[in-house]
Motif scaffolding. Structure first.
Motif, mmCIF file in Angstrom:
data_model
loop_
_atom_site.group_PDB
_atom_site.id
_atom_site.type_symbol
_atom_site.label_atom_id
_atom_site.label_comp_id
_atom_site.label_asym_id
_atom_site.label_seq_id
_atom_site.Cartn_x
_atom_site.Cartn_y
_atom_site.Cartn_z
ATOM 1 N N GLU A 67 24.772 52.742 35.859
ATOM 2 C CA GLU A 67 24.905 51.717 35.455
ATOM 3 C C GLU A 67 24.395 49.795 36.931
ATOM 4 O O GLU A 67 24.853 50.734 37.800
ATOM 5 N N SER B 208 30.325 50.124 17.833
ATOM 6 C CA SER B 208 29.730 49.141 18.642
ATOM 7 C C SER B 208 29.971 48.046 18.264
ATOM 8 O O SER B 208 29.916 47.813 17.224
ATOM 9 N N ARG C 29 31.177 47.204 22.159
ATOM 10 C CA ARG C 29 32.024 47.760 22.705
ATOM 11 C C ARG C 29 32.265 47.639 23.879
ATOM 12 O O ARG C 29 31.425 46.572 24.607
ATOM 13 N N THR D 231 31.912 49.094 27.334
ATOM 14 C CA THR D 231 30.391 49.296 28.013
ATOM 15 C C THR D 231 31.841 50.969 29.005
ATOM 16 O O THR D 231 30.000 51.435 29.448
ATOM 17 N N ASP E 243 29.547 53.868 28.227
ATOM 18 C CA ASP E 243 28.300 54.370 28.546
ATOM 19 C C ASP E 243 28.110 54.799 29.871
ATOM 20 O O ASP E 243 27.532 55.993 30.076
ATOM 21 N N GLY F 129 27.297 45.467 25.482
ATOM 22 C CA GLY F 129 26.324 46.006 24.673
ATOM 23 C C GLY F 129 25.973 45.590 23.670
ATOM 24 O O GLY F 129 24.884 46.443 22.348
#
Ligand code: PLP
Length: 393
Positions: free
Chosen positions: A14, A122, A124, A126, A129, A356
């Protein structure tokens, strides 16, 4: 690029969201900003909680605690989970962490192997993730839709289950939509988890902030579910304690025992002073919390009406303190909308892409400002939308 950068491990995928950084950069140069995108309650932590922290310092309660937390706090959390949600956890099944955030990392470390798939409610929060990526797992979003007030649909979950699915992350009430998953759907999700032998992570951080008689059902209370569920909750949102960093996970004792070493490795223990504050929060008077929730309810009601008047639609938020708002009727592109709104009016909001969402239609409006400021922000938005509609006409 530095040599350090060149040697980075592939697990960090990310990027800092450049749009957020850009917006904060613009806001830093302005004096009239009203932040309507934040997830941090505007209220002060109630006084009896801050007093408990001061007392802990004066009493020299500033040493390490065990990695799973102060025994009396774990006891109090277990009692609160029983009283509030009917959950049957013992103190040995609680790990106190630096916010729910650290619980998320800890449980992914403990449960997700490379290649495992993790289904996520979602749009969501994040962090999920990032945490899944960090352990080599694969996040799989399960979409929810405005037409359903962003309620989960069990069919959407089931069609994404594969032999690699490890868990479903249920977030109710959800961030950014405020959607509360109704008890009937929670029961069906539980059946699905048993049928496909998957785990459930139940993030209940907003469970006490619920409106209009919506009902929160903790999935681990259902028959057979405690043994396959990790329940997450914390102090940040309910008690206006974001900066204190206290949250927890509740899970079967054998799993908790295995998490002691990794939890110790991450940060040894949650700040001891904050743990004493959390103890006062969970055992002390709850009236200040009720007062905050009553105020959120008033702000929510005002905002829903004002947004409808402006011709904007949204999913009815049953809980939390967000309204996930559709701006497609303005005809503006989402990033352009957010950036121009900030530059021209000082109202700062963030686009759904930060949660997201790929539709390009939504902004998350939070009601974590005093009502007069919210009214001011709405007034500015009205003028802004009207001006841009006129310009487009
Ligand atoms: C759904 C959800 N889970 C967890 C968190 C993390 O909260 P904290 O680490 O402050 O307990 C947040 C914060 O916004 C959230 O929205």
């Amino acid at each position: 690029m530095s040599i350090v950068f060149d040697h980075m491990a592939p697990r960090i995928t990310e990027e800092d969201s450049s749009f957020r950084t850009r917006m904060l950069g613009i806001a830093a140069g302005m004096t009239n900003v009203i932040a309507m995108g934040r997830g941090d309650p505007d209220f002060h932590t109630p006084a009896h909680i801050t007093e408990a922290a001061k007392k802990a310092i004066d009493d020299n309660q500033h040493h390490y605690t065990g990695p799973t937390g102060l025994p009396q706090l774990r006891e109090a959390i277990a009692a609160d989970l029983k009283k509030e949600y009917g959950l049957d956890y013992t103190a040995a099944e609680i790990v106190v962490t630096a916010g729910v955030q650290e619980s998320i990392t800890l449980l992914m470390l403990g449960l997700v192997a490379p290649g495992d798939e993790v289904l996520l409610t979602s749009p969501r929060f994040t962090t999920y993730d990032t945490a899944v990526h960090m352990v080599g797992g694969v996040p799989i979003p399960v979409p929810t839709f405005e037409k359903d007030d962003f309620a989960l649909d069990v069919a959407e979950i089931e069609k994404r289950i594969t032999p690699k699915t490890k868990m479903f992350v249920l977030v109710s009430p959800n961030n950014p939509t405020g959607a509360v998953t109704p008890p009937e759907m929670i029961r069906r999700i539980a059946e699905l988890a048993v049928k496909h032998d998957i785990l459930i992570v139940s993030d209940e951080i907003y469970a006490k902030i619920i409106y209009d008689g919506n009902e929160h059902l903790s999935i681990a209370t259902l028959p057979g579910m405690k043994e396959r569920t990790i329940t997450l909750n914390g102090f940040s949102k309910t008690y206006a304690m974001t900066g204190w960093r206290v949250g927890y996970l509740a899970a079967p004792a054998d799993f908790v025992a295995k998490m002691i070493e990794p939890r110790h490795t991450l940060s040894i223990n949650t700040c001891t002073i904050s743990q004493f504050a959390a103890l006062a929060a969970v055992t002390g008077p709850q009236e200040p919390i009720e007062a905050m929730i009553a105020e959120y309810a008033e702000r929510r009601a005002y905002l829903m009406e004002a947004l409808t008047e402006m011709g904007l639609t949204y999913g009815h938020p049953g809980g939390a303190f967000y309204i996930y708002t559709n701006i497609s009727s303005t005809g503006m592109e989402i990033a352009d909308f957010c950036e121009k709104l900030l530059r021209e009016t000082g109202v700062m909001l963030f686009p759904g892409s930060m949660f997201g969402d790929e539709t390009g239609h939504y902004i998350r409006i939070s009601f974590l400002q005093p009502l007069p400021l919210i009214k001011d922000a709405i007034g500015r938005m009205k003028t802004f939308i009207a001006a841009h509609k006129d310009a487009a006409a």
